[in-house]
Enzyme design. Structure first.
Site, mmCIF file in Angstrom:
data_model
loop_
_atom_site.group_PDB
_atom_site.id
_atom_site.type_symbol
_atom_site.label_atom_id
_atom_site.label_comp_id
_atom_site.label_asym_id
_atom_site.label_seq_id
_atom_site.Cartn_x
_atom_site.Cartn_y
_atom_site.Cartn_z
ATOM 1 C CG ASN A 1 -0.274 0.893 2.608
ATOM 2 O OD1 ASN A 1 -0.352 1.858 2.564
ATOM 3 N ND2 ASN A 1 0.366 -0.202 3.440
ATOM 4 C CB ILE B 1 -2.695 4.833 2.304
ATOM 5 C CG1 ILE B 1 -3.334 3.458 2.267
ATOM 6 C CG2 ILE B 1 -3.911 5.566 2.810
ATOM 7 C CD1 ILE B 1 -4.402 3.065 1.050
ATOM 8 N N GLY B 2 -0.380 6.649 1.854
ATOM 9 C CA GLY B 2 0.337 8.195 2.304
ATOM 10 C C GLY B 2 -0.470 8.969 3.406
ATOM 11 C CG LEU B 3 0.860 8.834 6.670
ATOM 12 C CD1 LEU B 3 1.665 9.789 7.525
ATOM 13 C CD2 LEU B 3 0.453 7.574 7.786
ATOM 14 C CG ASN C 1 -0.775 5.416 14.429
ATOM 15 O OD1 ASN C 1 -0.497 6.388 13.872
ATOM 16 N ND2 ASN C 1 -0.113 4.394 14.487
ATOM 17 C CB CYS D 1 4.412 6.201 7.332
ATOM 18 S SG CYS D 1 3.392 5.907 5.891
ATOM 19 C CB ILE E 1 7.476 -4.535 11.739
ATOM 20 C CG1 ILE E 1 6.679 -5.350 10.920
ATOM 21 C CG2 ILE E 1 8.669 -5.150 12.297
ATOM 22 C CD1 ILE E 1 7.435 -6.441 9.759
ATOM 23 N N GLY F 1 1.088 -8.067 5.616
ATOM 24 C CA GLY F 1 0.407 -9.488 5.373
ATOM 25 C C GLY F 1 1.065 -10.534 5.761
ATOM 26 N N GLY G 1 1.360 -9.494 9.694
ATOM 27 C CA GLY G 1 1.023 -10.938 9.127
ATOM 28 C C GLY G 1 0.127 -11.849 10.030
HETATM 29 C C1 LIG Z 1 -3.724 -0.174 3.813
HETATM 30 C C2 LIG Z 1 -2.768 0.067 5.346
HETATM 31 C C3 LIG Z 1 -2.894 1.355 5.760
HETATM 32 C C4 LIG Z 1 -1.880 1.609 6.973
HETATM 33 N N1 LIG Z 1 -1.997 2.733 7.590
HETATM 34 C C5 LIG Z 1 -1.264 2.816 8.696
HETATM 35 C C6 LIG Z 1 -1.042 4.233 9.244
HETATM 36 O O1 LIG Z 1 -2.085 4.983 9.087
HETATM 37 N N2 LIG Z 1 -0.324 4.246 10.508
HETATM 38 C C7 LIG Z 1 0.308 3.122 10.876
HETATM 39 O O2 LIG Z 1 1.087 3.299 11.981
HETATM 40 N N3 LIG Z 1 0.558 2.113 10.050
HETATM 41 C C8 LIG Z 1 -0.302 1.889 8.910
HETATM 42 N N4 LIG Z 1 -0.213 0.613 8.604
HETATM 43 C C9 LIG Z 1 0.675 -0.516 8.864
HETATM 44 C C10 LIG Z 1 -0.264 -1.343 9.998
HETATM 45 O O3 LIG Z 1 -0.556 -0.866 10.915
HETATM 46 C C11 LIG Z 1 0.699 -2.602 10.264
HETATM 47 O O4 LIG Z 1 1.807 -2.109 10.878
HETATM 48 C C12 LIG Z 1 1.466 -3.272 8.972
HETATM 49 O O5 LIG Z 1 0.611 -3.428 8.067
HETATM 50 C C13 LIG Z 1 1.859 -4.733 9.544
HETATM 51 O O6 LIG Z 1 0.732 -5.434 9.954
HETATM 52 P P1 LIG Z 1 -0.046 -6.645 9.053
HETATM 53 O O7 LIG Z 1 0.755 -7.401 8.415
HETATM 54 O O8 LIG Z 1 -0.934 -7.226 9.953
HETATM 55 O O9 LIG Z 1 -0.915 -5.624 8.283
HETATM 56 C C14 LIG Z 1 -1.128 0.344 7.258
HETATM 57 C C15 LIG Z 1 -1.277 -0.788 6.667
HETATM 58 C C16 LIG Z 1 -1.989 -1.035 5.650
HETATM 59 C C17 LIG Z 1 -2.071 -2.331 5.010
#
Ligand SMILES: Cc1cc2nc3c(=O)[nH]c(=O)nc-3n(C[C@H](O)[C@H](O)[C@H](O)COP(=O)(O)O)c2cc1C
Length: 325
Positions: A80, A82-84, A110, A143, A204, A230, A257
């Protein structure tokens, strides 16, 4: 210990955990950016079955984020950029916090920003408008999808420590610093957060990744690279949690993940006190509750009375430990 007798006479395991002076009903949170502010997921997910909700990163001003395409599916994961994108802190405290306040679960706000002052101002604005179940803050210094801020803090040990010190002085609530895996070693960052008074670290965030359309030869993401998350990142996340556990003594929130209770248990054994479920929410919006329920079942089956019997319980042979593994 808070074990209770279930209807069939067996003792139910206690999955509650304490971080700082805050009690969570279970150690499973949903990760920032993957659960919005709860409104969309509510129809499929019993939000009160979660230990807590980590809200989407919020900045001072609203942000539109990057232009599409900003999501790409990959093998066992997603990229992704998304860019916050977020509503900005004023709408956050007016609409999103009060919405989440109706649920009997903890909220962790957050925060993302492009300067030390912005981080502090956002935190202070939330602090001034706090709701009862606001447990604290997770500070996103990790990020990979924005040019300003984010990683420029998270990849510099001195800036990480300076920012943590500043924010520590601004709140007595939980202060969790969210670290990036995009560094050579996470250990000095974990130690800097501990020195500066953080209550915990979480890790992470996503790993920098890329995908290419071989016919057009163009990158699939509009920003060329993005953040990988993931199941594909779980082994990396586990290793980073383990390295951080060896490097510092503050609690760790493991992320990366997690899809099942068994995934979460690996993180607890590696040294995490709590976990977050992220990308899995896009497939099953109730993934966090499934993980929490599965965890209770696992503890019961394994006759583990409480979470502290599981956390940091990795067994490593003495000769390997002596060799520095
Ligand atoms: C679409 C998307 C948007 C995310 N937006 C943020 C965010 O705004 N701030 C943040 O700290 N992490 C963000 N993350 C990171 C997740 O919180 C997480 O740290 C990361 O995806 C790893 O966990 P996962 O594999 O279970 O997804 C985002 C992840 C995804 C997939």
């Amino acid at each position: 210990m808070n074990t209770s007798l279930s209807s069939n006479g067996t003792v139910a395991p206690d999955v509650s955990v304490k971080l700082g002076n805050i009690s969570f009903k279970n150690p499973v949170l949903v990760a920032s950016g993957t659960f919005g502010y709860g409104a969309e997921a509510k129809q499929w997910c019993d939000i009160e079955g979660l230990g807590g909700v980590v809200t989407k990163s919020v900045s001072w001003n609203p942000r539109m984020g990057n232009s599409p395409r900003r999501i790409v599916e990959t093998a066992s994961g997603m990229l992704n950029s998304i860019g916050l994108a977020n509503v900005g802190v004023h709408t956050f405290v007016k609409e999103k916090l009060p919405y989440l306040a109706q649920f009997d679960t903890k909220i962790i706000a957050n925060i993302a920003a492009s300067s030390m002052e912005e981080y502090r101002d956002v935190l202070e604005h939330i602090e001034a408008n706090a709701v009862e179940n606001l447990a604290g803050y997770e500070i996103n210094i990790s990020c990979p999808n924005v040019k300003d801020g984010g990683l420029s803090f998270g990849t510099n040990v001195e800036r990480t420590e300076e920012l943590t010190t500043l924010l520590r002085a601004a709140t007595d609530r939980l202060l969790i610093i969210k670290l990036t895996p995009n560094v050579t070693s996470v250990a000095p960052f974990a130690q800097a957060c501990e020195r500066a008074g953080a209550d915990a670290i979480s890790l992470i965030n996503t790993l920098v990744g890329m995908s290419i359309d071989i016919y057009s030869r163009e990158p699939r993401l509009n920003t060329v690279t993005g953040g990988l998350s993931g199941p594909a990142v779980k082994p990396i996340a586990l290793a980073q949690v383990y390295q951080a556990r060896k490097a510092c003594s503050i609690p760790i929130v493991g992320i990366g993940g997690i899809v099942s209770a068994e995934d979460a248990v690996e993180f607890f054994i590696a040294g995490a006190s709590m976990v977050q479920v992220g990308t899995a929410n896009f497939v099953w919006p109730d993934a966090g509750v499934r993980v929490a329920d599965g965890l209770t079942k696992f503890l019961k089956e394994q006759k583990i009375a409480q979470m502290s019997d599981l956390v940091n319980s990795l067994k490593i042979r003495a000769e390997l430990k002596a060799a520095g593994w």
